[in-house]
Write an enzyme that holds these catalytic residues in place. Structure first.
Site, PDB file in Angstrom:
ATOM      1  N   ILE A   1       1.003  -1.207  -0.096  1.00  0.00           N
ATOM      2  CA  ILE A   1       0.201  -0.052   0.050  1.00  0.00           C
ATOM      3  C   ILE A   1       0.936   1.182  -0.142  1.00  0.00           C
ATOM      4  O   ILE A   1       0.738   2.298  -0.833  1.00  0.00           O
ATOM      5  CB  ILE A   1      -0.950  -0.145   1.152  1.00  0.00           C
ATOM      6  CG1 ILE A   1      -1.755  -1.237   1.381  1.00  0.00           C
ATOM      7  CG2 ILE A   1      -1.748   1.654   1.260  1.00  0.00           C
ATOM      8  CD1 ILE A   1      -2.331  -1.762   2.487  1.00  0.00           C
TER       9      ILE A   1
ATOM     10  N   TYR B   1      -1.602  -7.026  17.151  1.00  0.00           N
ATOM     11  CA  TYR B   1      -1.844  -6.334  15.843  1.00  0.00           C
ATOM     12  C   TYR B   1      -3.204  -5.451  16.254  1.00  0.00           C
ATOM     13  O   TYR B   1      -3.066  -4.186  15.799  1.00  0.00           O
ATOM     14  CB  TYR B   1      -1.889  -7.242  14.648  1.00  0.00           C
ATOM     15  CG  TYR B   1      -2.386  -6.491  13.425  1.00  0.00           C
ATOM     16  CD1 TYR B   1      -1.070  -5.697  12.799  1.00  0.00           C
ATOM     17  CD2 TYR B   1      -3.432  -6.513  12.925  1.00  0.00           C
ATOM     18  CE1 TYR B   1      -1.431  -5.340  11.476  1.00  0.00           C
ATOM     19  CE2 TYR B   1      -3.633  -5.893  11.579  1.00  0.00           C
ATOM     20  CZ  TYR B   1      -2.816  -5.241  10.988  1.00  0.00           C
ATOM     21  OH  TYR B   1      -2.973  -4.426   9.784  1.00  0.00           O
TER      22      TYR B   1
ATOM     23  N   LYS C   1      -3.467  -1.720  16.276  1.00  0.00           N
ATOM     24  CA  LYS C   1      -4.363  -0.432  15.184  1.00  0.00           C
ATOM     25  C   LYS C   1      -5.423   0.353  16.023  1.00  0.00           C
ATOM     26  O   LYS C   1      -5.647   1.414  15.557  1.00  0.00           O
ATOM     27  CB  LYS C   1      -5.181  -1.511  14.230  1.00  0.00           C
ATOM     28  CG  LYS C   1      -3.957  -2.247  13.296  1.00  0.00           C
ATOM     29  CD  LYS C   1      -3.477  -1.166  12.125  1.00  0.00           C
ATOM     30  CE  LYS C   1      -1.812  -1.461  12.106  1.00  0.00           C
ATOM     31  NZ  LYS C   1      -1.465  -0.551  11.127  1.00  0.00           N
TER      32      LYS C   1
END
Ligand SMILES: NC(=O)c1ccc[n+]([C@@H]2O[C@H](COP(=O)([O-])OP(=O)(O)OC[C@H]3O[C@@H](n4cnc5c(N)ncnc54)[C@H](OP(=O)(O)O)[C@@H]3O)[C@@H](O)[C@H]2O)c1
Length: 375
Positions: free
Chosen positions: A48, A197, A201
């Site tokens: 990305i 994770y 986030k």
């Protein structure tokens, strides 16, 4: 036979409908020309981040690829210069797992780059791989490193305002939960990694929220962006090699291409008129409401304080006396004291000099300690 063909047609039709409506991302739009503006994209040698950097370069920005591997970073800079036909794409070394590396990057950047208009925190990991650290590596790379980098670069963002910070988060933040008693504990095993994770986030979303509050009135705005489910190396690189022949075609079929994943971060970086939505969470190029845990200001403040400690930062002062100046046009340097960008700190080529600045105010002051990294 006819039934078989009809069945295949229906499956194909359903796939196309689902893919184009749910998977493929809408294009970001936003400011057309970025000539004279500078952007930093972390983790931009792949996935990305690389597609985000490509679009910024295509629009004429000077783009700094902040990557941990010189080899991969230089190779990506070479690709992007060719693809965008923009020579102002350079690599600078940044390893978010090391606070010393973050500080070294910021020092080199502030010394060599007169402007910073867009800072995109894209780099991220989903697993510790074989690395064994005495701290929470996922939190360090996905949140603490970007937190520290933002602080170190804030003076330059402020003098270049209006400017933006984009934190690439994930819908996985919805499963996150911040336990402040064990925030920095090392994570072991894939189940803890998946949890860590999601937690990191969630930290991204809360960080964008608190940062927006702290930056009110400075002209610097910030956003958390979910890129969607993207076909990248993020999870695949930790899957055993023998599963790749099965998973790669499947991922190609059902996940967004990295270019699609770049659209929401780009939207947050470029879309005009979203400034009143500073601090909010975006997905599919739209602002989205988040769960109560991701908009709890008390938790956001607590996370901020914990992050300051883990990043080795102290509030109240600032060791980087960025000149209180602001350019009249985007081509002008924001810092008159910045050495001429002929001092090479990163990959070539550098652009020529730029013009004179104008006045602005810097309000938030933070001091960087020179102590060893907290573990
Ligand atoms: N893919 C998805 O479905 C998805 C969904 C939601 C959110 N996201 C988020 O999107 C962002 C980009 O992920 P991606 O899917 O494009 O994955 P990717 O292809 O694995 O890209 C991650 C990038 O981060 C870099 N990186 C890793 N550790 C680093 C460190 N210590 N210091 C500096 N850079 C580091 C990697 O560099 P190396 O090449 O050197 O490892 C790579 O360039 C991540 O923040 C991720 O959480 C992805």
């Amino acid at each position: 036979m006819e039934a078989l063909l009809l069945g295949a047609g229906l499956v194909l039709g359903a796939y196309v409908l689902i893919y184009y409506n749910l998977v493929k991302a809408p294009p970001c739009g936003g400011i057309g020309s970025l000539r004279g503006r500078t952007a930093v994209v972390t983790g931009s040698n792949s996935g990305i981040g690389k597609m985000t950097a490509l679009e910024l370069a295509r629009r004429g920005a000077r783009v700094v690829l902040a990557c941990r591997s010189r080899e991969r970073g230089e190779a990506a800079a070479f690709d992007l210069r060719q693809e965008s036909e923009n020579n102002e794409v350079i690599f600078m070394a940044l390893d978010l797992a090391s606070l010393a590396s973050v500080r070294a990057f910021a020092t080199a950047f502030l010394r060599s780059e007169p402007r910073l208009d867009i800072l995109i925190h894209n780099a991220g990991i989903s697993s510790c791989g074989r690395t064994r650290e005495t701290f929470n590596l996922l939190l360090r790379v996905n949140h603490i490193g970007p937190f520290l980098l933002t602080h170190l670069l804030l003076p330059r963002l402020k003098t270049c305002a209006p400017s933006r910070v984009v934190v690439v988060s994930s819908a996985a933040h919805q499963r996150g939960h911040l336990d402040f008693t064990r925030l920095d504990r090392p994570v072991v095993g894939w189940q803890q990694e998946l949890r860590a994770y999601a937690d990191s986030k969630l930290a991204n979303v809360l960080f964008a929220r608190e940062l927006a509050t702290q930056l009110e009135g400075t002209g610097v705005t910030c956003y958390a962006a979910h890129p969607g489910p993207v076909n990248s190396e993020l999870f695949l690189r930790h899957v055993p090699g023998w599963l790749h022949p099965l998973l790669r075609p499947l991922a190609w079929l059902v996940l967004r291409a990295p270019k699609g994943g770049a659209q929401t971060p780009l939207y947050c970086a470029l879309q005009e008129g979203i400034e009143p939505l500073s601090g909010r969470y975006f997905a599919n190029c739209h602002v989205e409401e988040v769960l109560p845990a991701a908009r709890d200001d008390r938790i956001a403040q607590r996370l901020w304080e914990a992050s300051m400690r883990l990043a080795g930062l102290r509030p109240g002062e600032n060791d980087e006396p960025d000149e209180e100046l602001q350019p009249e046009d985007p081509g002008a340097p924001c810092s008159p004291n910045t050495p001429h960008p002929e001092e090479p700190t990163a990959s070539e080529p550098f652009p020529g000099p730029r013009n004179s600045p104008d006045l602005s105010k810097v309000t938030h002051r933070i001091q960087v300690k020179t102590e060893p990294e907290p573990q």
